[in-house]
Design an enzyme around this catalytic site. Sequence first.
Site, PDB file in Angstrom:
ATOM      1  N   HIS A 219      14.468  45.492  29.255  1.00 18.10           N
ATOM      2  CA  HIS A 219      14.702  44.087  28.861  1.00 18.10           C
ATOM      3  C   HIS A 219      15.382  44.116  27.485  1.00 18.10           C
ATOM      4  O   HIS A 219      16.454  44.705  27.331  1.00 18.10           O
ATOM      5  CB  HIS A 219      13.362  43.361  28.904  1.00 18.10           C
ATOM      6  N   HIS A 258      21.818  43.806  35.928  1.00 18.86           N
ATOM      7  CA  HIS A 258      20.999  42.619  35.627  1.00 18.86           C
ATOM      8  C   HIS A 258      20.387  42.103  36.916  1.00 18.86           C
ATOM      9  O   HIS A 258      21.018  42.162  37.969  1.00 18.86           O
ATOM     10  CB  HIS A 258      21.862  41.522  34.993  1.00 18.86           C
ATOM     11  N   ASP A 310      23.347  42.873  26.373  1.00 25.60           N
ATOM     12  CA  ASP A 310      22.908  43.846  25.365  1.00 25.60           C
ATOM     13  C   ASP A 310      23.958  44.887  25.013  1.00 25.60           C
ATOM     14  O   ASP A 310      23.855  45.534  23.976  1.00 25.60           O
ATOM     15  CB  ASP A 310      21.641  44.562  25.850  1.00 25.60           C
TER      16      ASP A 310
HETATM   17  N1  ACO Z   1      22.438  52.296  35.288  1.00 20.99           N
HETATM   18  C1  ACO Z   1      22.474  53.002  36.443  1.00 20.99           C
HETATM   19  N2  ACO Z   1      22.008  52.545  37.604  1.00 20.99           N
HETATM   20  C2  ACO Z   1      21.484  51.319  37.620  1.00 20.99           C
HETATM   21  C3  ACO Z   1      21.419  50.525  36.466  1.00 20.99           C
HETATM   22  C4  ACO Z   1      21.939  51.062  35.274  1.00 20.99           C
HETATM   23  N3  ACO Z   1      21.900  50.354  34.145  1.00 20.99           N
HETATM   24  N4  ACO Z   1      20.863  49.337  36.767  1.00 20.99           N
HETATM   25  C5  ACO Z   1      20.563  49.381  38.053  1.00 20.99           C
HETATM   26  N5  ACO Z   1      20.943  50.573  38.574  1.00 20.99           N
HETATM   27  C6  ACO Z   1      20.803  51.009  39.938  1.00 20.99           C
HETATM   28  C7  ACO Z   1      19.373  51.448  40.223  1.00 20.99           C
HETATM   29  O1  ACO Z   1      19.149  52.814  39.947  1.00 20.99           O
HETATM   30  C8  ACO Z   1      19.254  51.128  41.680  1.00 20.99           C
HETATM   31  O2  ACO Z   1      19.906  52.138  42.408  1.00 20.99           O
HETATM   32  P1  ACO Z   1      19.353  52.632  43.829  1.00 20.99           P
HETATM   33  O3  ACO Z   1      19.431  51.422  44.713  1.00 20.99           O
HETATM   34  O4  ACO Z   1      20.276  53.725  44.192  1.00 20.99           O
HETATM   35  O5  ACO Z   1      17.940  53.079  43.567  1.00 20.99           O
HETATM   36  C9  ACO Z   1      20.084  49.853  41.845  1.00 20.99           C
HETATM   37  O6  ACO Z   1      21.040  49.882  40.790  1.00 20.99           O
HETATM   38  C10 ACO Z   1      19.260  48.567  41.736  1.00 20.99           C
HETATM   39  O7  ACO Z   1      18.502  48.629  40.521  1.00 20.99           O
HETATM   40  P2  ACO Z   1      17.142  47.852  40.288  1.00 20.99           P
HETATM   41  O8  ACO Z   1      16.400  48.482  39.152  1.00 20.99           O
HETATM   42  O9  ACO Z   1      16.403  47.725  41.581  1.00 20.99           O
HETATM   43  O10 ACO Z   1      17.679  46.441  39.905  1.00 20.99           O
HETATM   44  P3  ACO Z   1      16.828  45.357  39.178  1.00 20.99           P
HETATM   45  O11 ACO Z   1      17.450  44.051  39.478  1.00 20.99           O
HETATM   46  O12 ACO Z   1      15.397  45.521  39.495  1.00 20.99           O
HETATM   47  O13 ACO Z   1      17.001  45.766  37.627  1.00 20.99           O
HETATM   48  C11 ACO Z   1      17.681  45.980  35.439  1.00 20.99           C
HETATM   49  C12 ACO Z   1      17.705  45.111  36.708  1.00 20.99           C
HETATM   50  C13 ACO Z   1      16.245  46.369  35.099  1.00 20.99           C
HETATM   51  C14 ACO Z   1      18.240  45.165  34.286  1.00 20.99           C
HETATM   52  C15 ACO Z   1      18.527  47.249  35.663  1.00 20.99           C
HETATM   53  O14 ACO Z   1      19.843  46.904  35.977  1.00 20.99           O
HETATM   54  C16 ACO Z   1      18.475  48.206  34.480  1.00 20.99           C
HETATM   55  O15 ACO Z   1      17.544  49.015  34.374  1.00 20.99           O
HETATM   56  N6  ACO Z   1      19.467  48.101  33.540  1.00 20.99           N
HETATM   57  C17 ACO Z   1      19.440  48.917  32.338  1.00 20.99           C
HETATM   58  C18 ACO Z   1      18.553  48.273  31.288  1.00 20.99           C
HETATM   59  C19 ACO Z   1      19.176  47.047  30.687  1.00 20.99           C
HETATM   60  O16 ACO Z   1      20.332  47.046  30.310  1.00 20.99           O
HETATM   61  N7  ACO Z   1      18.373  45.997  30.554  1.00 20.99           N
HETATM   62  C20 ACO Z   1      18.790  44.754  29.933  1.00 20.99           C
HETATM   63  C21 ACO Z   1      18.955  43.671  30.948  1.00 20.99           C
HETATM   64  S1  ACO Z   1      19.554  42.181  30.186  1.00 20.99           S
HETATM   65  C22 ACO Z   1      18.232  41.587  29.313  1.00 20.99           C
HETATM   66  O17 ACO Z   1      17.106  41.835  29.617  1.00 20.99           O
HETATM   67  C23 ACO Z   1      18.510  40.784  28.142  1.00 20.99           C
END
Ligand code: ACO
Length: 373
Positions: A219, A258, A310
């Site tokens: 987050h 996201h 971010d």
């Molecule tokens: N880098 C690489 N792979 C990713 C990323 C990433 N940043 N984000 C998602 N994926 C991949 C996951 O590994 C997953 O792959 P799979 O299906 O092969 O297992 C797929 O995309 C779906 O990911 P989820 O985690 O299920 O998606 P979710 O909607 O639950 O997560 C999240 C969203 C937590 C923001 C995710 O994209 C992430 O971890 N991003 C990096 C952290 C980040 O930047 N957070 C800030 C968000 S904005 C905010 O809070 C202000």
Amino acid sequence: MKNTIIPGLAGVIADRTTISTVGKSGLGLSYRGYSIEELTKEADFEEVAYLLLYGELPVKSELDAFRKRLTSLRGLPVPLKSILEQIPAGAHPMDVMRTGCSALGAMEPETSEAEQLKCVERLLATLPGMLLYWHHFHTSGKRIETVSDEERLACHFLNLLHGKSPTKEACNAVNVSFIIYAEHEFNASTFSARVTTSTRTDYHSAITAAIGTLKGPLHGGANEEAMKLIDRFSSPDEAEKEILQMLERKERIMGFGHRVYKEQADPRSDIIKAWSKKIAEDTGHELLYQVSERIEEVVLREKGLFANVDFYSASLYHMCGIPTVMFTPLFVFARAAGWSAHIIEQRATGRLIRPTAEYIGPKPRKFVPVEKR
Ligand code: ACO
């Protein structure tokens, strides 16, 4: 009702809100009906905070009075200063924010809901001072005054951090980031604030819970992690090579992806990216910007993931001379406005938030006294 398990509550509509839209149903990102694009072009963070808290944009006299109240509330209680001095120098600044908010709640408690807006304004006014009192005390032994002549929160923060008036450009850039960070519907930390509020507890308890939730790298903590990543590379080519390897190893690239913005880009990212580019040109940080842009291209091309709010805030804050560990606290200063609006709304219209779970643990079994186990 059908019992369907929705991991992470993805896509679940948990309640109604009048505070913001996040791009669903073609509405774009807007706060109380005003688009984020327009707000970041036209407004100050203080106007936006007022809009979120009071429901309408302030007229001039309301805005003047709001600013005056916020500037007059910046001093920290003496016992809070001693608590900040006791927090170790090596603590994470988000722990300082969480502890500072909780301590303020103990010293100046909200004794009835009628006082909620007073508590909100006091917290908005003191958060930067809490962080920077602790920071300066531990880095140089100075006990700083947490007041300044700067009206805007962005300029006040930069002034306390650097001990001098900030440049207009840095002020404007941080002001825009505060508007962008101020609110985002039912994100994890806001939901946390609403869950806490739904038990009819006090304001500071809800904000303390929200700060703890925001700290995590999935987050708000992602801006700090994104900067650590960008900082590792001395050229766009080096960045591309390493990012490809990280993706190969299935590592997460912080600042990308996201829960809501999967098919479309995060509208906040383009705005903050434009500011990052501008400040990079003004401050001679072009290389840092080029590295960031290459990372963005590679992650989009290889994984179809858009940069989130971010990613470019990280480089922007760095170029404004803000230490990386303070990036998530800056998110707190701004989101405290959104959290507070949701606390007010939850109190007015919400119900106790208490979902249920499907039990998948051990079958019923006989208790065995400890000496016989
Ligand atoms: N880098 C690489 N792979 C990713 C990323 C990433 N940043 N984000 C998602 N994926 C991949 C996951 O590994 C997953 O792959 P799979 O299906 O092969 O297992 C797929 O995309 C779906 O990911 P989820 O985690 O299920 O998606 P979710 O909607 O639950 O997560 C999240 C969203 C937590 C923001 C995710 O994209 C992430 O971890 N991003 C990096 C952290 C980040 O930047 N957070 C800030 C968000 S904005 C905010 O809070 C202000």
